[in-house]
Motif scaffolding. Sequence first.
Motif, PDB file in Angstrom:
ATOM      1  N   SER A  72       0.848  -1.193   0.000  1.00 20.66           N
ATOM      2  CA  SER A  72       0.000   0.000   0.000  1.00 20.66           C
ATOM      3  C   SER A  72       0.876   1.232   0.000  1.00 20.66           C
ATOM      4  O   SER A  72       1.938   1.259   0.630  1.00 20.66           O
ATOM      5  N   THR A  86      -8.873   3.294   5.316  1.00 19.14           N
ATOM      6  CA  THR A  86      -8.785   3.150   3.863  1.00 19.14           C
ATOM      7  C   THR A  86      -7.360   2.835   3.429  1.00 19.14           C
ATOM      8  O   THR A  86      -6.398   3.462   3.887  1.00 19.14           O
ATOM      9  N   SER A 102      -4.663   2.168   0.022  1.00 19.66           N
ATOM     10  CA  SER A 102      -4.564   2.712  -1.338  1.00 19.66           C
ATOM     11  C   SER A 102      -3.431   2.067  -2.125  1.00 19.66           C
ATOM     12  O   SER A 102      -2.455   1.565  -1.564  1.00 19.66           O
ATOM     13  N   TYR A 121      -1.325   3.232  -5.828  1.00 22.28           N
ATOM     14  CA  TYR A 121      -1.112   4.129  -6.962  1.00 22.28           C
ATOM     15  C   TYR A 121      -0.282   3.368  -7.995  1.00 22.28           C
ATOM     16  O   TYR A 121       0.825   2.921  -7.694  1.00 22.28           O
ATOM     17  N   TYR A 179      -8.332  11.705   5.598  1.00 23.57           N
ATOM     18  CA  TYR A 179      -8.593  11.525   4.177  1.00 23.57           C
ATOM     19  C   TYR A 179      -8.145  12.746   3.381  1.00 23.57           C
ATOM     20  O   TYR A 179      -7.717  12.642   2.232  1.00 23.57           O
ATOM     21  N   ILE A 233      -4.654  12.900   1.746  1.00 25.70           N
ATOM     22  CA  ILE A 233      -4.406  12.223   0.465  1.00 25.70           C
ATOM     23  C   ILE A 233      -4.149  13.239  -0.641  1.00 25.70           C
ATOM     24  O   ILE A 233      -3.353  13.009  -1.547  1.00 25.70           O
ATOM     25  N   SER A 257      -1.176  12.839  -3.358  1.00 23.83           N
ATOM     26  CA  SER A 257      -1.633  12.504  -4.705  1.00 23.83           C
ATOM     27  C   SER A 257      -1.090  13.473  -5.741  1.00 23.83           C
ATOM     28  O   SER A 257      -1.097  13.181  -6.939  1.00 23.83           O
ATOM     29  N   THR A 301      -5.575   4.866  -9.642  1.00 17.14           N
ATOM     30  CA  THR A 301      -5.449   5.133  -8.215  1.00 17.14           C
ATOM     31  C   THR A 301      -6.636   4.476  -7.522  1.00 17.14           C
ATOM     32  O   THR A 301      -7.784   4.838  -7.764  1.00 17.14           O
ATOM     33  N   SER A 302      -6.347   3.484  -6.694  1.00 17.20           N
ATOM     34  CA  SER A 302      -7.416   2.666  -6.106  1.00 17.20           C
ATOM     35  C   SER A 302      -7.424   2.787  -4.586  1.00 17.20           C
ATOM     36  O   SER A 302      -6.362   2.798  -3.944  1.00 17.20           O
ATOM     37  N   PHE A 303      -8.636   2.909  -4.024  1.00 10.37           N
ATOM     38  CA  PHE A 303      -8.823   2.953  -2.581  1.00 10.37           C
ATOM     39  C   PHE A 303      -9.848   1.894  -2.186  1.00 10.37           C
ATOM     40  O   PHE A 303     -10.835   1.702  -2.895  1.00 10.37           O
ATOM     41  N   TRP A 304      -9.609   1.212  -1.078  1.00  4.74           N
ATOM     42  CA  TRP A 304     -10.608   0.282  -0.576  1.00  4.74           C
ATOM     43  C   TRP A 304     -10.651   0.364   0.943  1.00  4.74           C
ATOM     44  O   TRP A 304      -9.636   0.579   1.607  1.00  4.74           O
ATOM     45  N   THR A 305     -11.844   0.240   1.462  1.00  2.00           N
ATOM     46  CA  THR A 305     -12.057   0.347   2.905  1.00  2.00           C
ATOM     47  C   THR A 305     -12.770  -0.910   3.385  1.00  2.00           C
ATOM     48  O   THR A 305     -13.977  -1.079   3.169  1.00  2.00           O
TER      49      THR A 305
END
Length: 534
Positions: free
Chosen positions: A224, A233, A235, A237, A266, A269, A273, A289-293
């Motif tokens: 990550s 969260t 992420s 990149y 948050y 970021i 970024s 660019t991916s985010f997951w929670t």
Amino acid sequence: MSEQNLGWTPGVPIPENPLRWGKKFPKAAHEMLKNTQLRRNLKYATTTIRNKRNLRVAEMPDWQDLRDAASAIKHEVMSNLPKYLEQVERNVTARGGIVHWARDAKEANEIIHKIILAKGVDEVIKIKSMATQEVNLNEYLKERGIAAWETDLAELIVQLSEDMPSHIVVPAIHRNRAEVKAIFEKRMGEAGKNLTEDPRVLTMAAREHLRRKFLSSPVAVSGSNMIVAESGTVSIYESEGNGRMCLTLPDTLISLVGIEKIVPTYQDIEVFSQLLPRSATGERMNPYTSFWTGVTPGDGPQEFHLILMDNGRTNVLKDKIGRQALHCIRCGACMNVCPVYEHVGGHAYGSVYPGPIGAILTPQLLGAVDHKDPASQLPFASSLCGACFEACPVKIDIPSVLVDRRKQYQDANKGGIPGAWDLAMGASSKIMSSGKIFGAAGRSAKAGRLFAGKKGFIGHIPAPAASQWTTTRNLPAPPSQTYRDWYAQTHAADGALQPQGNLTSEGTCGHCGCGAKKPARPQKTMKEKQEGEK
């Protein structure tokens, strides 16, 4: 298989410890300098990335403000790391994720292996991750019958060539198109047939090879770029889309992350970024660019494991100066501007963290100070030019940390039979501690002009003076007059400037800025003027 049959220069064998392998830097660098093709590859790649970065940075009027903000955010996290780690655990767990804690590489690998075994699979797909490189995860799983497939193109090239990465962002930076073609032809089976050196052809071959893996692997492993403490969260990149495939198709996702990869909110970021893509690849933003929670029912992996790994990081945190290394966002900008890295490449550093940041991070993670440890000498792999500090998006003062690590190395290795370096430094300290002796040494250095002749530089000085230095580089010839002699001639005892001094337009000293005024110049007689005209 011989080198001739392979069609490319074999890489570095996979080591047992990716943070410490190979020879000491001076010997490794000496060998790498003989590889002309390597230097060409590095020169082309680093120059291209550096120029792209400069263009993107020039567009940002608030670039320095962003650097200051990022540095402040990282300082806040490192100053309150336990609080933010606990916050991450609470929020990831509250959103359906499972949090594990790993004290070292051994525990991290064991946790991942246990999760994969529970799924009953013998292969997994991976997103490019320095954390998994750091613990040698691929080799650990391979020894236990599990294939871990790299899906990043550069990482795939390194994996297929049974090599080690030589750059944080561009692991295969030491390879050119011809070498990549040869690697694919030898190691990619059906997908490696009928290839050319065209980048599109090579990319499509890799896509065909990986597509089957994406569609058939139920487990993915990632790292990550940053974890948001307030929401849990995570992420990624990336530039190719392989990460997005790994984050959406498999049923189970395992993310191995160093404990320093945290931002508090948050909103933070936004800062990174803008800094990360420009610094890493010269892009305004990463294409993917991916985010997951946690876990979302019916969308993406339905089981998420987050492994928070220490592996020496709390020891780095104890060092008031060296802890800056934990601010690193793995952009690789310091490598792209480093004159040392550009000539010897990443393999000379003997660590998966090469270049300037590796020279300060690797020995700290390992606690390496003993002279027998190859990692302990990495802080000396620098000219201290400061280019890395200027390029770093989070303002890590790498030169200062390098100097501090050098001091720690010297302090730890005092005693015993003095070597050439100890004798030279001892003699220098005697000279530099006395003004009279230092002045005499400066005047005697003028004798070095005898070795220079008309060339203006000294090509070689006989032993034992500076023979080791001048066997590999030229030494500028000393001036005919020392600064002390010049000062004595141009300044009177009371500080007044003598007539022959260099003056500014205001009539004051133009050499040292002392402000001394030019004394009244006596008028020439008629005879003196006539003599001057003759």
